[in-house]
Motif scaffolding. Structure first.
Motif, PDB file in Angstrom:
ATOM      1  N   CYS A 184       0.832  -1.204   0.000  1.00 24.72           N
ATOM      2  CA  CYS A 184       0.000   0.000   0.000  1.00 24.72           C
ATOM      3  C   CYS A 184       0.868   1.255   0.000  1.00 24.72           C
ATOM      4  O   CYS A 184       0.603   2.209  -0.751  1.00 24.72           O
ATOM      5  N   VAL A 185       1.910   1.256   0.835  1.00 21.25           N
ATOM      6  CA  VAL A 185       2.815   2.409   0.889  1.00 21.25           C
ATOM      7  C   VAL A 185       3.535   2.581  -0.448  1.00 21.25           C
ATOM      8  O   VAL A 185       3.650   3.702  -0.975  1.00 21.25           O
ATOM      9  N   LEU A 186       4.008   1.478  -1.018  1.00 19.97           N
ATOM     10  CA  LEU A 186       4.714   1.541  -2.301  1.00 19.97           C
ATOM     11  C   LEU A 186       3.801   2.013  -3.422  1.00 19.97           C
ATOM     12  O   LEU A 186       4.192   2.848  -4.248  1.00 19.97           O
ATOM     13  N   SER A 187       2.568   1.498  -3.452  1.00 20.37           N
ATOM     14  CA  SER A 187       1.637   1.884  -4.518  1.00 20.37           C
ATOM     15  C   SER A 187       1.257   3.355  -4.401  1.00 20.37           C
ATOM     16  O   SER A 187       1.160   4.069  -5.410  1.00 20.37           O
ATOM     17  N   TYR A 188       1.080   3.830  -3.169  1.00 17.36           N
ATOM     18  CA  TYR A 188       0.789   5.256  -2.954  1.00 17.36           C
ATOM     19  C   TYR A 188       1.953   6.115  -3.450  1.00 17.36           C
ATOM     20  O   TYR A 188       1.755   7.118  -4.153  1.00 17.36           O
ATOM     21  N   THR A 189       3.177   5.717  -3.074  1.00 14.57           N
ATOM     22  CA  THR A 189       4.353   6.485  -3.473  1.00 14.57           C
ATOM     23  C   THR A 189       4.501   6.533  -4.994  1.00 14.57           C
ATOM     24  O   THR A 189       4.715   7.605  -5.581  1.00 14.57           O
ATOM     25  N   VAL A 190       4.380   5.385  -5.648  1.00 11.50           N
ATOM     26  CA  VAL A 190       4.511   5.317  -7.104  1.00 11.50           C
ATOM     27  C   VAL A 190       3.417   6.152  -7.782  1.00 11.50           C
ATOM     28  O   VAL A 190       3.680   6.887  -8.745  1.00 11.50           O
ATOM     29  N   THR A 191       2.197   6.076  -7.266  1.00 12.24           N
ATOM     30  CA  THR A 191       1.074   6.819  -7.861  1.00 12.24           C
ATOM     31  C   THR A 191       1.304   8.322  -7.781  1.00 12.24           C
ATOM     32  O   THR A 191       1.105   9.052  -8.770  1.00 12.24           O
ATOM     33  N   ILE A 192       1.724   8.808  -6.611  1.00 20.09           N
ATOM     34  CA  ILE A 192       1.948  10.243  -6.435  1.00 20.09           C
ATOM     35  C   ILE A 192       3.059  10.735  -7.359  1.00 20.09           C
ATOM     36  O   ILE A 192       2.934  11.787  -8.008  1.00 20.09           O
ATOM     37  N   TYR A 193       4.133   9.971  -7.456  1.00 15.67           N
ATOM     38  CA  TYR A 193       5.243  10.395  -8.317  1.00 15.67           C
ATOM     39  C   TYR A 193       4.833  10.351  -9.789  1.00 15.67           C
ATOM     40  O   TYR A 193       5.308  11.156 -10.599  1.00 15.67           O
ATOM     41  N   TRP A 194       3.974   9.431 -10.161  1.00 10.05           N
ATOM     42  CA  TRP A 194       3.511   9.367 -11.543  1.00 10.05           C
ATOM     43  C   TRP A 194       2.595  10.541 -11.869  1.00 10.05           C
ATOM     44  O   TRP A 194       2.719  11.159 -12.935  1.00 10.05           O
ATOM     45  N   ILE A 195       1.712  10.880 -10.956  1.00  9.63           N
ATOM     46  CA  ILE A 195       0.774  11.979 -11.187  1.00  9.63           C
ATOM     47  C   ILE A 195       1.519  13.307 -11.336  1.00  9.63           C
ATOM     48  O   ILE A 195       1.188  14.127 -12.198  1.00  9.63           O
ATOM     49  N   PHE A 196       2.527  13.517 -10.514  1.00 11.60           N
ATOM     50  CA  PHE A 196       3.236  14.802 -10.508  1.00 11.60           C
ATOM     51  C   PHE A 196       4.581  14.714 -11.239  1.00 11.60           C
ATOM     52  O   PHE A 196       5.522  15.446 -10.910  1.00 11.60           O
ATOM     53  N   ARG A 197       4.675  13.856 -12.236  1.00 13.78           N
ATOM     54  CA  ARG A 197       5.887  13.748 -13.042  1.00 13.78           C
ATOM     55  C   ARG A 197       6.013  14.983 -13.953  1.00 13.78           C
ATOM     56  O   ARG A 197       5.069  15.737 -14.132  1.00 13.78           O
ATOM     57  N   GLY A 198       7.190  15.165 -14.501  1.00 17.44           N
ATOM     58  CA  GLY A 198       7.403  16.271 -15.440  1.00 17.44           C
ATOM     59  C   GLY A 198       7.906  17.528 -14.760  1.00 17.44           C
ATOM     60  O   GLY A 198       8.206  17.563 -13.563  1.00 17.44           O
ATOM     61  N   LYS A 199       8.013  18.601 -15.557  1.00 19.63           N
ATOM     62  CA  LYS A 199       8.539  19.867 -15.059  1.00 19.63           C
ATOM     63  C   LYS A 199       7.535  20.557 -14.145  1.00 19.63           C
ATOM     64  O   LYS A 199       6.320  20.472 -14.340  1.00 19.63           O
ATOM     65  N   VAL A 200       8.058  21.253 -13.143  1.00 22.24           N
ATOM     66  CA  VAL A 200       7.193  21.955 -12.202  1.00 22.24           C
ATOM     67  C   VAL A 200       6.684  23.247 -12.834  1.00 22.24           C
ATOM     68  O   VAL A 200       7.419  23.968 -13.515  1.00 22.24           O
ATOM     69  N   LYS A 201       5.391  23.515 -12.625  1.00 18.54           N
ATOM     70  CA  LYS A 201       4.751  24.735 -13.129  1.00 18.54           C
ATOM     71  C   LYS A 201       4.034  25.422 -11.983  1.00 18.54           C
ATOM     72  O   LYS A 201       3.596  24.791 -11.032  1.00 18.54           O
ATOM     73  N   LEU A 202       3.913  26.741 -12.093  1.00 16.00           N
ATOM     74  CA  LEU A 202       3.207  27.504 -11.073  1.00 16.00           C
ATOM     75  C   LEU A 202       1.774  27.756 -11.501  1.00 16.00           C
ATOM     76  O   LEU A 202       1.490  27.996 -12.671  1.00 16.00           O
ATOM     77  N   ASP A 203       0.858  27.682 -10.546  1.00 17.32           N
ATOM     78  CA  ASP A 203      -0.547  28.018 -10.787  1.00 17.32           C
ATOM     79  C   ASP A 203      -1.069  28.748  -9.557  1.00 17.32           C
ATOM     80  O   ASP A 203      -0.349  28.907  -8.564  1.00 17.32           O
ATOM     81  N   PRO A 204      -2.320  29.222  -9.569  1.00 13.70           N
ATOM     82  CA  PRO A 204      -2.832  29.995  -8.427  1.00 13.70           C
ATOM     83  C   PRO A 204      -2.816  29.266  -7.100  1.00 13.70           C
ATOM     84  O   PRO A 204      -2.875  29.894  -6.035  1.00 13.70           O
ATOM     85  N   HIS A 205      -2.740  27.941  -7.132  1.00 13.10           N
ATOM     86  CA  HIS A 205      -2.751  27.157  -5.895  1.00 13.10           C
ATOM     87  C   HIS A 205      -1.362  26.720  -5.457  1.00 13.10           C
ATOM     88  O   HIS A 205      -1.227  26.009  -4.462  1.00 13.10           O
ATOM     89  N   SER A 206      -0.328  27.177  -6.144  1.00 10.61           N
ATOM     90  CA  SER A 206       1.039  26.778  -5.808  1.00 10.61           C
ATOM     91  C   SER A 206       1.503  27.476  -4.537  1.00 10.61           C
ATOM     92  O   SER A 206       0.967  28.517  -4.135  1.00 10.61           O
ATOM     93  N   TYR A 207       2.547  26.892  -3.921  1.00 17.59           N
ATOM     94  CA  TYR A 207       3.125  27.506  -2.731  1.00 17.59           C
ATOM     95  C   TYR A 207       3.711  28.864  -3.081  1.00 17.59           C
ATOM     96  O   TYR A 207       4.214  29.091  -4.176  1.00 17.59           O
TER      97      TYR A 207
END
Length: 342
Positions: A319-342
């Motif tokens: 479960c921990v591994l699948s969560y980690t892999v899923t999050i990294y897959w969803i947020f792959r690629g270059k970082v972009k800024l949007d109105p909800h960014s830090y």
């Protein structure tokens, strides 16, 4: 399954959890260490922070899981480690909270002074947390003043001497290099070029400290090589470690930053393996009397407890591994800024 087999399996599983934390939160801490030096304006600082924004809290799950597993599988080791490093762990927890607060609060107010305060907090929390992890590892490697009933009889100052400080410096330099390679993968344009130029300098600092700490360990911690001397096949661990270190600049020179990041992760994994080989079968070695050392045998829970926990781990780890892999897959690629960014 035999009691000895269960004990060894849980020693290995604890190592896996610690490796997962060091690799994943290592680049988080590295990004925080580099944050004030790499980014030149507010937009770039936001890009640097948002490169780890969706990931940092999930990465710290590995540390929490490690602590829980240590408590359940080896309660004596848990009690001794946490009481011996009480002040250091309190400061580490403060740093981890400080990083989280800095990330969340920085962009809440449109004020240069406000953001500068949280930038400073983010950097100091990151570098201090990385150094504390290394200092703790250095103390465990060298041995500590454990007395009867595994009670720590030293002081905070006795934990802060040249060898743990060297290991702390090595940890900071390794995480900074690991974080720089990660930033190279996540950024673009001028910021990425600046990160690329910083990576060779960071590597030279790390490589220099790597050589110094290796020599210091050979001289100051002679018992660290006893298991390798008794089992020559274990020489493969330091050899692979050295090859992985040398492969980082090679991978960057070949224009394969993903390969370089994988290699820096393997360097962390190899360090963790060396650490495990050096201390086995101890958790904490007593410098007062070896009879007071915390070992796998005198620290472990009952056979039934270890067996039940192994079943729980077999369910929970995927479960921990699948969560980690899923999050990294969803947020792959270059970082972009949007109105909800830090």
């Amino acid at each position: 399954m035999s009691y000895e087999a269960l004990t060894f399996i849980w020693f290995v599983l604890l190592g896996v959890l610690l490796c997962g934390y060091a690799i994943l939160d290592g680049f988080d801490l590295g990004v925080g260490i580099l944050h004030p030096f790499i980014a030149q304006d507010d937009r770039e600082r936001r890009l640097v922070m948002n490169s780890i924004g969706p990931l940092w809290d999930g990465n710290e799950v590995w540390l929490v899981t490690f602590g829980g597993a240590l408590f359940a599988a080896f309660p004596v080791a848990y009690a001794t480690v946490f009481s011996s490093f009480y002040t250091a762990f309190f400061l580490l927890l403060t740093c981890l909270i400080g990083r989280a607060v800095s990330l969340e609060f920085r962009s809440k107010v449109q004020s240069k002074r406000w953001r500068s305060v949280w930038d400073t907090g983010f950097f100091l929390s990151s570098v201090t947390a990385a150094a504390l992890l290394g200092i703790a590892a250095g103390n465990v490697m060298a041995g500590m003043e454990l007395g009867p009933k595994y009670k720590y009889e030293g002081s905070l100052l006795s934990q802060i001497y040249w060898y743990p400080l060297l290991v702390g410096g090595l940890t900071v330099s390794l995480f900074a290099l690991h974080g720089a390679i990660y930033l190279y993968l996540k950024t673009e344009d001028e910021l990425q070029d600046r990160v690329r130029r910083a990576i060779p300098r960071l590597f030279y600092v790390f490589a220099g400290l790597y050589v110094i700490v290796t020599i210091a360990t050979w001289w100051h911690v002679p018992h660290a090589t006893e298991n390798i001397a008794a089992n020559p096949v274990l020489w493969v661990v330091p050899i692979l470690n050295a090859l992985a270190v040398m492969n980082i600049p090679r991978a960057m020179h070949l224009g394969k930053p993903g390969y370089a990041f994988f290699t820096s992760s393997m360097v962390i994994l190899a360090f963790a393996a060396l650490f495990s080989v050096a201390i086995f079968p101890n958790f904490m070695l007593s410098t007062i009397d070896p009879a007071f050392s915390v070992t796998l045998d005198n620290a472990r829970s009952s056979q039934q407890t270890l067996g039940t926990m192994l079943i729980i781990a077999a369910i929970g780890m995927p479960c921990v591994l699948s969560y980690t892999v899923t999050i990294y897959w969803i947020f792959r690629g270059k970082v972009k800024l949007d109105p909800h960014s830090y």
